[in-house]
Motif scaffolding. Structure first.
Motif, PDB file in Angstrom:
ATOM      1  N   VAL A 206      -7.958   9.955   3.661  1.00  0.00           N
ATOM      2  CA  VAL A 206      -6.955   9.091   4.280  1.00  0.00           C
ATOM      3  C   VAL A 206      -5.671   9.296   3.490  1.00  0.00           C
ATOM      4  CG1 VAL A 206      -6.289   6.725   4.843  1.00  0.00           C
ATOM      5  CG2 VAL A 206      -8.694   7.363   4.902  1.00  0.00           C
ATOM      6  N   LEU A 207      -4.565   9.554   4.194  1.00  0.00           N
ATOM      7  CA  LEU A 207      -3.320   9.797   3.479  1.00  0.00           C
ATOM      8  C   LEU A 207      -2.103   9.551   4.343  1.00  0.00           C
ATOM      9  CD1 LEU A 207      -2.159  12.976   4.289  1.00  0.00           C
ATOM     10  CD2 LEU A 207      -4.360  13.412   3.264  1.00  0.00           C
ATOM     11  N   TYR A 208      -0.994   9.339   3.652  1.00  0.00           N
ATOM     12  CA  TYR A 208       0.308   9.308   4.320  1.00  0.00           C
ATOM     13  C   TYR A 208       0.733  10.758   4.505  1.00  0.00           C
ATOM     14  CZ  TYR A 208       0.951   4.324   3.287  1.00  0.00           C
ATOM     15  OH  TYR A 208       0.833   2.964   3.228  1.00  0.00           O
ATOM     16  N   ASP A 209       1.214  11.096   5.682  1.00  0.00           N
ATOM     17  CA  ASP A 209       1.589  12.474   5.973  1.00  0.00           C
ATOM     18  C   ASP A 209       3.068  12.529   6.350  1.00  0.00           C
ATOM     19  OD1 ASP A 209       1.892  15.065   6.887  1.00  0.00           O
ATOM     20  OD2 ASP A 209      -0.015  15.082   7.962  1.00  0.00           O
ATOM     21  N   SER A 210       3.858  13.174   5.520  1.00  0.00           N
ATOM     22  CA  SER A 210       5.301  13.266   5.785  1.00  0.00           C
ATOM     23  C   SER A 210       5.623  14.259   6.892  1.00  0.00           C
ATOM     24  CB  SER A 210       6.040  13.656   4.508  1.00  0.00           C
ATOM     25  OG  SER A 210       5.586  14.914   4.065  1.00  0.00           O
ATOM     26  N   LYS A 211       4.629  15.035   7.319  1.00  0.00           N
ATOM     27  CA  LYS A 211       4.871  16.038   8.349  1.00  0.00           C
ATOM     28  C   LYS A 211       4.511  15.558   9.753  1.00  0.00           C
ATOM     29  CE  LYS A 211       4.307  19.781   5.155  1.00  0.00           C
ATOM     30  NZ  LYS A 211       3.292  20.268   4.302  1.00  0.00           N
ATOM     31  N   LEU A 212       3.945  14.354   9.861  1.00  0.00           N
ATOM     32  CA  LEU A 212       3.573  13.848  11.185  1.00  0.00           C
ATOM     33  C   LEU A 212       4.817  13.554  11.993  1.00  0.00           C
ATOM     34  CD1 LEU A 212       0.622  11.286  11.105  1.00  0.00           C
ATOM     35  CD2 LEU A 212       0.755  13.457  12.272  1.00  0.00           C
ATOM     36  N   ASP A 213       4.840  14.041  13.200  1.00  0.00           N
ATOM     37  CA  ASP A 213       5.938  13.790  14.128  1.00  0.00           C
ATOM     38  C   ASP A 213       5.613  12.499  14.864  1.00  0.00           C
ATOM     39  OD1 ASP A 213       7.881  13.783  16.031  1.00  0.00           O
ATOM     40  OD2 ASP A 213       7.211  15.596  17.052  1.00  0.00           O
ATOM     41  N   VAL A 214       6.366  11.440  14.593  1.00  0.00           N
ATOM     42  CA  VAL A 214       6.073  10.125  15.149  1.00  0.00           C
ATOM     43  C   VAL A 214       6.126  10.121  16.669  1.00  0.00           C
ATOM     44  CG1 VAL A 214       6.817   7.723  15.231  1.00  0.00           C
ATOM     45  CG2 VAL A 214       6.859   8.969  13.098  1.00  0.00           C
ATOM     46  N   LEU A 215       7.013  10.889  17.265  1.00  0.00           N
ATOM     47  CA  LEU A 215       7.114  10.877  18.718  1.00  0.00           C
ATOM     48  C   LEU A 215       5.869  11.482  19.356  1.00  0.00           C
ATOM     49  CD1 LEU A 215       8.663  10.286  21.251  1.00  0.00           C
ATOM     50  CD2 LEU A 215       9.850  12.460  20.993  1.00  0.00           C
ATOM     51  N   ARG A 216       5.384  12.600  18.841  1.00  0.00           N
ATOM     52  CA  ARG A 216       4.240  13.275  19.444  1.00  0.00           C
ATOM     53  C   ARG A 216       2.927  12.579  19.103  1.00  0.00           C
ATOM     54  NH1 ARG A 216       4.360  19.258  17.918  1.00  0.00           N
ATOM     55  NH2 ARG A 216       3.717  18.157  16.078  1.00  0.00           N
ATOM     56  N   ASN A 217       2.760  12.205  17.856  1.00  0.00           N
ATOM     57  CA  ASN A 217       1.512  11.593  17.409  1.00  0.00           C
ATOM     58  C   ASN A 217       1.681  10.094  17.198  1.00  0.00           C
ATOM     59  OD1 ASN A 217       0.094  14.075  17.272  1.00  0.00           O
ATOM     60  ND2 ASN A 217       1.221  14.549  15.415  1.00  0.00           N
ATOM     61  N   ALA A 218       2.647   9.506  17.857  1.00  0.00           N
ATOM     62  CA  ALA A 218       3.033   8.104  17.853  1.00  0.00           C
ATOM     63  C   ALA A 218       2.784   7.347  16.553  1.00  0.00           C
ATOM     64  CB  ALA A 218       2.430   7.381  19.035  1.00  0.00           C
TER      65      ALA A 218
ATOM     66  N   VAL B 220       0.860  -1.193   0.000  1.00  0.00           N
ATOM     67  CA  VAL B 220       0.000   0.000   0.000  1.00  0.00           C
ATOM     68  C   VAL B 220       0.897   1.244   0.000  1.00  0.00           C
ATOM     69  CG1 VAL B 220      -1.861   1.208   1.191  1.00  0.00           C
ATOM     70  CG2 VAL B 220      -1.734  -1.289   1.289  1.00  0.00           C
ATOM     71  N   GLN B 221       1.180   1.777  -1.190  1.00  0.00           N
ATOM     72  CA  GLN B 221       2.159   2.852  -1.305  1.00  0.00           C
ATOM     73  C   GLN B 221       1.549   4.225  -1.586  1.00  0.00           C
ATOM     74  OE1 GLN B 221       5.579   2.422  -0.653  1.00  0.00           O
ATOM     75  NE2 GLN B 221       4.616   0.593   0.200  1.00  0.00           N
ATOM     76  N   SER B 222       0.417   4.284  -2.246  1.00  0.00           N
ATOM     77  CA  SER B 222      -0.162   5.582  -2.596  1.00  0.00           C
ATOM     78  C   SER B 222      -1.282   5.945  -1.614  1.00  0.00           C
ATOM     79  CB  SER B 222      -0.729   5.551  -4.022  1.00  0.00           C
ATOM     80  OG  SER B 222      -1.873   4.721  -4.068  1.00  0.00           O
ATOM     81  N   ASP B 223      -1.633   7.220  -1.597  1.00  0.00           N
ATOM     82  CA  ASP B 223      -2.742   7.670  -0.750  1.00  0.00           C
ATOM     83  C   ASP B 223      -4.054   7.034  -1.200  1.00  0.00           C
ATOM     84  OD1 ASP B 223      -1.025   9.213   0.747  1.00  0.00           O
ATOM     85  OD2 ASP B 223      -1.503  11.085  -0.265  1.00  0.00           O
ATOM     86  N   LYS B 224      -4.215   6.853  -2.501  1.00  0.00           N
ATOM     87  CA  LYS B 224      -5.429   6.238  -3.039  1.00  0.00           C
ATOM     88  C   LYS B 224      -5.541   4.784  -2.570  1.00  0.00           C
ATOM     89  CE  LYS B 224      -7.833   5.469  -7.404  1.00  0.00           C
ATOM     90  NZ  LYS B 224      -7.812   5.677  -8.844  1.00  0.00           N
ATOM     91  N   ALA B 225      -4.449   4.053  -2.612  1.00  0.00           N
ATOM     92  CA  ALA B 225      -4.440   2.661  -2.151  1.00  0.00           C
ATOM     93  C   ALA B 225      -4.672   2.598  -0.638  1.00  0.00           C
ATOM     94  CB  ALA B 225      -3.128   1.992  -2.518  1.00  0.00           C
ATOM     95  N   LEU B 226      -4.108   3.556   0.088  1.00  0.00           N
ATOM     96  CA  LEU B 226      -4.305   3.597   1.532  1.00  0.00           C
ATOM     97  C   LEU B 226      -5.771   3.858   1.869  1.00  0.00           C
ATOM     98  CD1 LEU B 226      -3.018   3.512   4.363  1.00  0.00           C
ATOM     99  CD2 LEU B 226      -2.623   5.975   4.154  1.00  0.00           C
ATOM    100  N   TYR B 227      -6.398   4.763   1.142  1.00  0.00           N
ATOM    101  CA  TYR B 227      -7.821   5.054   1.354  1.00  0.00           C
ATOM    102  C   TYR B 227      -8.652   3.781   1.142  1.00  0.00           C
ATOM    103  CZ  TYR B 227     -12.432   7.177   0.871  1.00  0.00           C
ATOM    104  OH  TYR B 227     -13.760   7.494   1.027  1.00  0.00           O
ATOM    105  N   ALA B 228      -8.405   3.068   0.060  1.00  0.00           N
ATOM    106  CA  ALA B 228      -9.138   1.829  -0.230  1.00  0.00           C
ATOM    107  C   ALA B 228      -8.898   0.788   0.868  1.00  0.00           C
ATOM    108  CB  ALA B 228      -8.729   1.276  -1.589  1.00  0.00           C
ATOM    109  N   TYR B 229      -7.672   0.701   1.326  1.00  0.00           N
ATOM    110  CA  TYR B 229      -7.283  -0.238   2.381  1.00  0.00           C
ATOM    111  C   TYR B 229      -8.046   0.057   3.680  1.00  0.00           C
ATOM    112  CZ  TYR B 229      -3.824  -2.752   5.286  1.00  0.00           C
ATOM    113  OH  TYR B 229      -3.190  -3.596   6.157  1.00  0.00           O
ATOM    114  N   VAL B 230      -8.087   1.330   4.058  1.00  0.00           N
ATOM    115  CA  VAL B 230      -8.778   1.742   5.285  1.00  0.00           C
ATOM    116  C   VAL B 230     -10.288   1.531   5.147  1.00  0.00           C
ATOM    117  CG1 VAL B 230      -9.365   3.745   6.722  1.00  0.00           C
ATOM    118  CG2 VAL B 230      -6.995   3.358   6.029  1.00  0.00           C
TER     119      VAL B 230
END
Length: 164
Positions: free
Chosen positions: A68-80, A41-51
């Motif tokens: 539904v999307l992959y977000d490169s700006k999410l801080d993994v530590l804060r938003n785990a 599941v690499q694209s946002d479109k595929a992720l949306y379908a997956y979810v």
């Protein structure tokens, strides 16, 4: 050895096992043996379908998801793991809430089990807003073995941080 920030809430004996694997430089090998594959599941479109497929299977009556999307700006530590939000907008005199699920982009290259765990976690927030007993029961219902996968994902994040 640095503190295990992703594992700080877990019992000392579990943290010690992870420390031993780190000290022996075997944590990456352990994770590779347990989770050898990467999800497709690499694209946002595929992720949306997956979810949406998982939502349809377990939460048909839950509120809809608009994005539904992959977000490169999410801080993994804060938003785990990911982020579930409701964005309110005024449209023609009416207040509309759009529900979004954002998953940190680093999980694009994760094991399929980890992506499942993150998606289940964020979907559970459609029904249960807090991380309470009912929330974790719902996660376990949607994904048996949820707790072990959450722990292993936190071990993966620990390894990833220390390997850089």
């Amino acid at each position: 050895m640095p503190p295990l920030k992703y594992l700080s809430a877990y019992p000392a004996h579990l943290q010690e096992q992870v420390r031993r694997l780190l000290a022996a430089d075997r944590l990456g090998e352990y994770l590779q043996q347990r989770y050898p594959e990467r999800h497709p599941v690499q694209s946002d479109k595929a992720l949306y379908a997956y979810v949406m497929e998982r939502k349809q299977r377990f939460l048909r009556n839950a509120p809809g998801i608009d994005k539904v999307l992959y977000d490169s700006k999410l801080d993994v530590l804060r938003n785990a793991l990911g982020l579930h939000t409701a964005v309110s907008r005024v449209q023609g005199g009416k207040l509309k809430a759009k529900k979004e699920i954002r998953i940190a982009a680093l999980f694009r290259d994760a094991a399929p089990e980890f992506l499942d765990m993150i998606v289940v976690h964020e979907l559970a927030h459609l029904r249960e807003f807090d991380h309470n007993k009912a929330f974790y029961q719902l996660c376990e219902h949607m994904l048996p073995g949820y707790h072990q996968l959450e722990f292993d994902l936190r071990v993966y994040l620990t390894w990833r941080d220390l390997a850089q």
